[in-house]
Design a protein around this motif. Sequence first.
Motif, mmCIF file in Angstrom:
data_model
loop_
_atom_site.group_PDB
_atom_site.id
_atom_site.type_symbol
_atom_site.label_atom_id
_atom_site.label_comp_id
_atom_site.label_asym_id
_atom_site.label_seq_id
_atom_site.Cartn_x
_atom_site.Cartn_y
_atom_site.Cartn_z
ATOM 1 N N MET A 238 36.973 -43.889 4.703
ATOM 2 C CA MET A 238 36.403 -42.995 3.688
ATOM 3 C C MET A 238 36.076 -41.650 4.330
ATOM 4 S SD MET A 238 33.396 -43.792 1.019
ATOM 5 C CE MET A 238 31.819 -43.288 1.675
ATOM 6 N N LYS A 239 36.436 -40.640 3.629
ATOM 7 C CA LYS A 239 36.151 -39.295 4.118
ATOM 8 C C LYS A 239 34.627 -39.078 4.128
ATOM 9 C CE LYS A 239 36.785 -34.515 2.811
ATOM 10 N NZ LYS A 239 37.052 -33.670 1.663
ATOM 11 N N VAL A 240 34.157 -38.528 5.215
ATOM 12 C CA VAL A 240 32.714 -38.276 5.274
ATOM 13 C C VAL A 240 32.435 -36.922 4.641
ATOM 14 C CG1 VAL A 240 30.702 -38.004 6.737
ATOM 15 C CG2 VAL A 240 32.449 -39.675 7.334
ATOM 16 N N THR A 241 31.972 -36.955 3.430
ATOM 17 C CA THR A 241 31.627 -35.721 2.747
ATOM 18 C C THR A 241 30.169 -35.431 2.998
ATOM 19 O OG1 THR A 241 30.958 -36.895 0.795
ATOM 20 C CG2 THR A 241 33.270 -36.252 0.914
ATOM 21 N N ARG A 242 29.726 -34.284 2.529
ATOM 22 C CA ARG A 242 28.328 -33.939 2.713
ATOM 23 C C ARG A 242 27.429 -34.953 2.002
ATOM 24 N NH1 ARG A 242 29.044 -29.524 1.493
ATOM 25 N NH2 ARG A 242 29.170 -28.502 3.493
ATOM 26 N N ARG A 243 27.882 -35.354 0.824
ATOM 27 C CA ARG A 243 27.072 -36.296 0.080
ATOM 28 C C ARG A 243 27.023 -37.652 0.773
ATOM 29 N NH1 ARG A 243 26.227 -36.686 -5.769
ATOM 30 N NH2 ARG A 243 25.171 -38.645 -6.152
ATOM 31 N N THR A 244 28.207 -38.125 1.211
ATOM 32 C CA THR A 244 28.181 -39.435 1.874
ATOM 33 C C THR A 244 27.403 -39.341 3.169
ATOM 34 O OG1 THR A 244 30.342 -38.999 2.820
ATOM 35 C CG2 THR A 244 30.281 -40.396 0.873
ATOM 36 N N GLY B 283 30.731 -34.507 -4.115
ATOM 37 C CA GLY B 283 29.655 -35.035 -4.951
ATOM 38 C C GLY B 283 28.686 -33.972 -5.386
ATOM 39 N N MET B 284 28.966 -32.720 -5.111
ATOM 40 C CA MET B 284 28.125 -31.618 -5.557
ATOM 41 C C MET B 284 28.610 -31.172 -6.926
ATOM 42 S SD MET B 284 26.078 -31.127 -3.024
ATOM 43 C CE MET B 284 25.988 -31.512 -1.273
ATOM 44 N N LEU B 285 27.790 -30.693 -7.792
ATOM 45 C CA LEU B 285 26.336 -30.772 -7.701
ATOM 46 C C LEU B 285 25.900 -32.100 -8.280
ATOM 47 C CD1 LEU B 285 25.584 -27.273 -9.216
ATOM 48 C CD2 LEU B 285 25.284 -27.877 -6.842
ATOM 49 N N TRP B 286 24.925 -32.704 -7.691
ATOM 50 C CA TRP B 286 24.414 -33.939 -8.237
ATOM 51 C C TRP B 286 23.964 -33.692 -9.676
ATOM 52 C CZ3 TRP B 286 20.834 -36.382 -3.929
ATOM 53 C CH2 TRP B 286 21.520 -36.360 -2.702
ATOM 54 N N GLY B 287 24.378 -34.556 -10.559
ATOM 55 C CA GLY B 287 23.995 -34.404 -11.960
ATOM 56 C C GLY B 287 25.101 -33.831 -12.824
ATOM 57 N N SER B 288 25.936 -32.965 -12.239
ATOM 58 C CA SER B 288 27.088 -32.493 -13.022
ATOM 59 C C SER B 288 28.355 -33.159 -12.515
ATOM 60 C CB SER B 288 27.212 -30.972 -12.980
ATOM 61 O OG SER B 288 27.614 -30.514 -11.716
ATOM 62 N N PHE B 289 28.563 -33.196 -11.222
ATOM 63 C CA PHE B 289 29.735 -33.886 -10.662
ATOM 64 C C PHE B 289 29.723 -35.353 -11.061
ATOM 65 C CE2 PHE B 289 31.719 -36.538 -7.494
ATOM 66 C CZ PHE B 289 32.922 -35.908 -7.242
ATOM 67 N N ASP B 290 28.564 -36.000 -10.886
ATOM 68 C CA ASP B 290 28.496 -37.442 -11.143
ATOM 69 C C ASP B 290 27.966 -37.755 -12.545
ATOM 70 O OD1 ASP B 290 25.924 -36.638 -10.663
ATOM 71 O OD2 ASP B 290 25.475 -38.135 -9.140
ATOM 72 N N ASN B 291 28.237 -36.845 -13.465
ATOM 73 C CA ASN B 291 27.962 -37.083 -14.880
ATOM 74 C C ASN B 291 28.603 -38.429 -15.260
ATOM 75 O OD1 ASN B 291 28.306 -37.096 -17.717
ATOM 76 N ND2 ASN B 291 28.227 -34.856 -17.778
ATOM 77 N N PRO B 292 27.806 -39.381 -15.750
ATOM 78 C CA PRO B 292 28.342 -40.736 -15.927
ATOM 79 C C PRO B 292 29.150 -40.932 -17.212
ATOM 80 C CG PRO B 292 26.022 -40.668 -16.553
ATOM 81 C CD PRO B 292 26.374 -39.298 -16.054
ATOM 82 N N LEU C 250 33.914 -42.016 -8.266
ATOM 83 C CA LEU C 250 33.995 -40.559 -8.136
ATOM 84 C C LEU C 250 34.191 -40.143 -6.685
ATOM 85 C CD1 LEU C 250 31.188 -39.653 -10.672
ATOM 86 C CD2 LEU C 250 33.612 -39.203 -10.954
ATOM 87 N N LYS C 251 34.719 -41.063 -5.892
ATOM 88 C CA LYS C 251 34.959 -40.825 -4.461
ATOM 89 C C LYS C 251 33.660 -40.651 -3.684
ATOM 90 C CE LYS C 251 38.201 -37.811 -5.513
ATOM 91 N NZ LYS C 251 39.209 -36.754 -5.456
ATOM 92 N N ALA C 252 32.894 -39.643 -4.043
ATOM 93 C CA ALA C 252 31.643 -39.420 -3.313
ATOM 94 C C ALA C 252 30.558 -40.384 -3.775
ATOM 95 C CB ALA C 252 31.176 -37.994 -3.494
ATOM 96 N N THR C 253 30.742 -40.947 -4.950
ATOM 97 C CA THR C 253 29.730 -41.865 -5.452
ATOM 98 C C THR C 253 30.371 -42.795 -6.475
ATOM 99 O OG1 THR C 253 27.479 -41.994 -6.298
ATOM 100 C CG2 THR C 253 28.899 -40.401 -7.354
ATOM 101 N N MET C 254 29.769 -43.954 -6.641
ATOM 102 C CA MET C 254 30.305 -44.944 -7.574
ATOM 103 C C MET C 254 29.265 -45.159 -8.671
ATOM 104 S SD MET C 254 32.958 -47.127 -7.790
ATOM 105 C CE MET C 254 33.514 -48.120 -6.416
#
Lengths: 181, 760
Positions: free
Chosen positions: B1-7, B492-501, B566-570
């Motif tokens: 897994m790519k280490v992103t800033r979020r991960t 995974g940026m910005l939290w809340g818009s990128f990971d809109n569920p 979402l790659k950076a988050t599930m």
Amino acid sequence: MPESSLRVFSLNVNGELRKVKAAADTPLLWILRDELQLTGTKYGCGVGVCGACTVHENGSAVRSCQITVSSAAGRAFTTIEGLAAKTDQLHLHLHSCQQAWIDEDVAQCGFCQPGMIMEAAALLSKHSRPTDADIDSTMSHHVCRCGTYQRIRQAIHRAAEMQSAKPSTGTKTGAKTGGKS
Amino acid sequence: MKVTRRTFLRESSRAAAGLVVGFQLGIPGATSALAKSTRRAAISADPESAAEFAPNAFIRIGTDNVVRLWATRSEMGEGVRTVLPMVLADELGADWEKIVIEQAAMEPRFKGIRLRTSGSGSAAGTWRPLRKAAATAREMLISAAAGKWGVSAESCRAEQGSVVHTESGRHLTFGELADAASRMPVPASPKLKDKKDFHLIGTRVKRRDGQAIVSGSAVYGQDIHVPGMLHAVVARCPYLGGKLVSFDPAPAMKVEGVKYVVPVRSGFATGVAVVAVNNWAAIKGRAALLPVWNKGPNASFDSDTFTREMENALDQPGFALRRDGDAPAVLVASKKKMEALYEYPFQAHAPLETMNCTAHVREGSCEIWVPTQAPEAAQQDAAKLLGIPEDAVKVNVTLLGGGFGRRLQTDYVPEAVEISKAVGAPVQVMWTRDDDMKYGFFHPAKLERLRAGLDEQGLPVAWHHQSSGPHLSLLGPTAEEKKNPNYFADDGMLWGSFDNPYNFAHHWADYTLVESPVPTGPWRAVMYPSTVFARESFLDEIAHAGKLDPIELRLRLLQPGDMRDLKATMINRARLIAVLKTVAEKSGWATTQGSTSDLGSTTAPHEKSGRLWGRGVACNVYDGDCYLAMVAEVSVAKNLSDYKVERVASVIDCGLALNPLGLEAQTESAIAWGMTPVIGGKINFKNAQAQEHSFADFKVPRMSEAPRVETHIIQGADAPGGFGETAVPTVAPAIANAIFAATGKRVRRLPITAEKMRLA
């Protein structure tokens, strides 16, 4: 060396006569904390809007940051360290508010709680069964950034019940913290 | 897994680190003598071998049966000093009453072990390593007992601080076994207990620090007293980015008790320190000091003007955060479309304990006592400043009178170190409340523009979320990185818009960086508060426009209730659906004045006690990990002169709830925190200065504003998730939506004031 502007002031703190040498305009808060090492009284704002420095004078809640040592001289104060009754060297009878705070698991960071407890204890000494409105109007002079207000309200009601059940203040400690509720 | 800033942020908050399981023959309390008195350590306190173990708490068991556990996170109210002993007691089979909790310090013994407290990771990040450490200790104690009795380890168990031979009932206490256990081989893969064998985990356990707190004996940073210590306050440049030009120490030195007036070049805002025998002399000395400042390049910075800059920036190209389908094209083609702009202002943290730090610099070494979330950074800062190895700097972590992200910054540490070095004595630097308000690392202001294209039924099929504002931290993208529009794409940026569920056929998110001279940093709930306020408010607007129930709309947009990678988050939509359905039931969503109806009917606003009442809903997923839905109920004066949040009901699923009492407390706390930017919390900058001084002008919730809070927990099966921040982001939209339900007034710019309600 110019003559010192510091003066000696005598005040009664937690039942003991204390003499301090200080500038006359020093707030009681800093006398308690820096000179007497009674650090349970907290600095939160220094301008009387947060309540963290609340102590008692004759059972009334006062802001120690708003009282100068020169005006405090000759008066008697109780801090959070003096709220519980000492029965002997090892044992304290916690004030009912302190016990209720533990029972309701009020504290989070805990920093504001000594001031909250002093205010609540003073409230209960005047209103033995305060309403939510009484509590809100008195306690709203204090800030808790952890937002423990709901549990404070419950704890004050609980302390009121404890006091009415047992007129003598306080309950036996050794009160287990960290026990299951 | 790519280490992103979020991960990275996530994993580093969970990262395993070293642990020493040792068995000592010594007197509890003599912490510094512990290592010396350790007769034989099964796993030595040597950091190298400690790192091989990689869990992250220290356990020591004495012959006196005392089990000592070092907390490897800062206690700032999240209850880590209670929950870690719970985990230890259950996994080890220890006697709860015999556990003593200590605080880990930055010193060689803890080298390589994470002590940083962030990202709601206190329980989630320490759970597995601590269990492994405890299981290791348990197996070694059992081996020792089994060896003494000549029986198999399998025939023994550990409980209540003893090892018991099940068949014969023979038992030996941990203390009696400590020496023998220390000679046992270290199990390579200790077996963790089955959850059914836990006694404390999942039960309601009160704070272990409770008695110390109510007695006034709990020690925070400002309560530290070191012999010979002087007190300092610092006059810092009042202009963002300005500099000290000159100062005359004479007026300050005239104040009796002032010992030194020295320049301070470290920290964040430079200035002049007044060092005195007590706080009051230092404060008076500073007031007498009149340093000359250069206003610097930002002298005209004004946050209202900045808001207009952010608004213009929404039409400028930015970073592409999410690109599902072609949202702009579908938006243009949509017959029905909606658009709204939401504003989130700069926020201070304003923990009740102001920033402070005590430092004692000696020749070649330094000791620090500090309430911080970031002891590693504190150590690095001090070592760098002094030009000495990090190991020569010991950082003791006191209790924190609130952290909330402000104490992830360590600007107060180098200040204290520099001053202590300059005056050759231990020094405590105290920030006044005014300092704390003006020299924060503020939560950045943001604007959020939402656009949706709707189908015939009023359901959004195209969604475009554009954000603008400063980066969350001073470490934003470099000049080069800013040129890459996809820089944040997998991050995974910005939290809340990128990971809109939610499920939209066409779903875009963008972010335009707008720089300001304001130092910024994480605030409780990191990036979510602004984005989620906008997202959940906008959904409410769509629901009302289409005459759809706001919960029903969300449930439809979460179909088919699947996992969303979402790659950076599930995101597990089924868990979000569950909390939404449960909050509808628990809050009596469809109930008006006592009558109930099936979920699906729009909650009707009504009049009661001469006020207008309404309810609003919002939900969010924190970092793919913790799921929460919230219903707020408000009452509003008929003439819109005021409003009160009467009640907030939440349902939270953060996996395994280790201590439901603590989880409820954190949710109550997060709700009060989330109310701050709603009821009036806002930092205004004029002429490059924050205009607020104290809680008199930075409005925070007080008792009279505190709603009745009900928290319902969905107990999860596996591991605990973080829960200290989860409830924050939904508070503002739930309240705004409730106010709309009650009054038909939609306020999109925080804070929500009576004036804004009237003008809406």
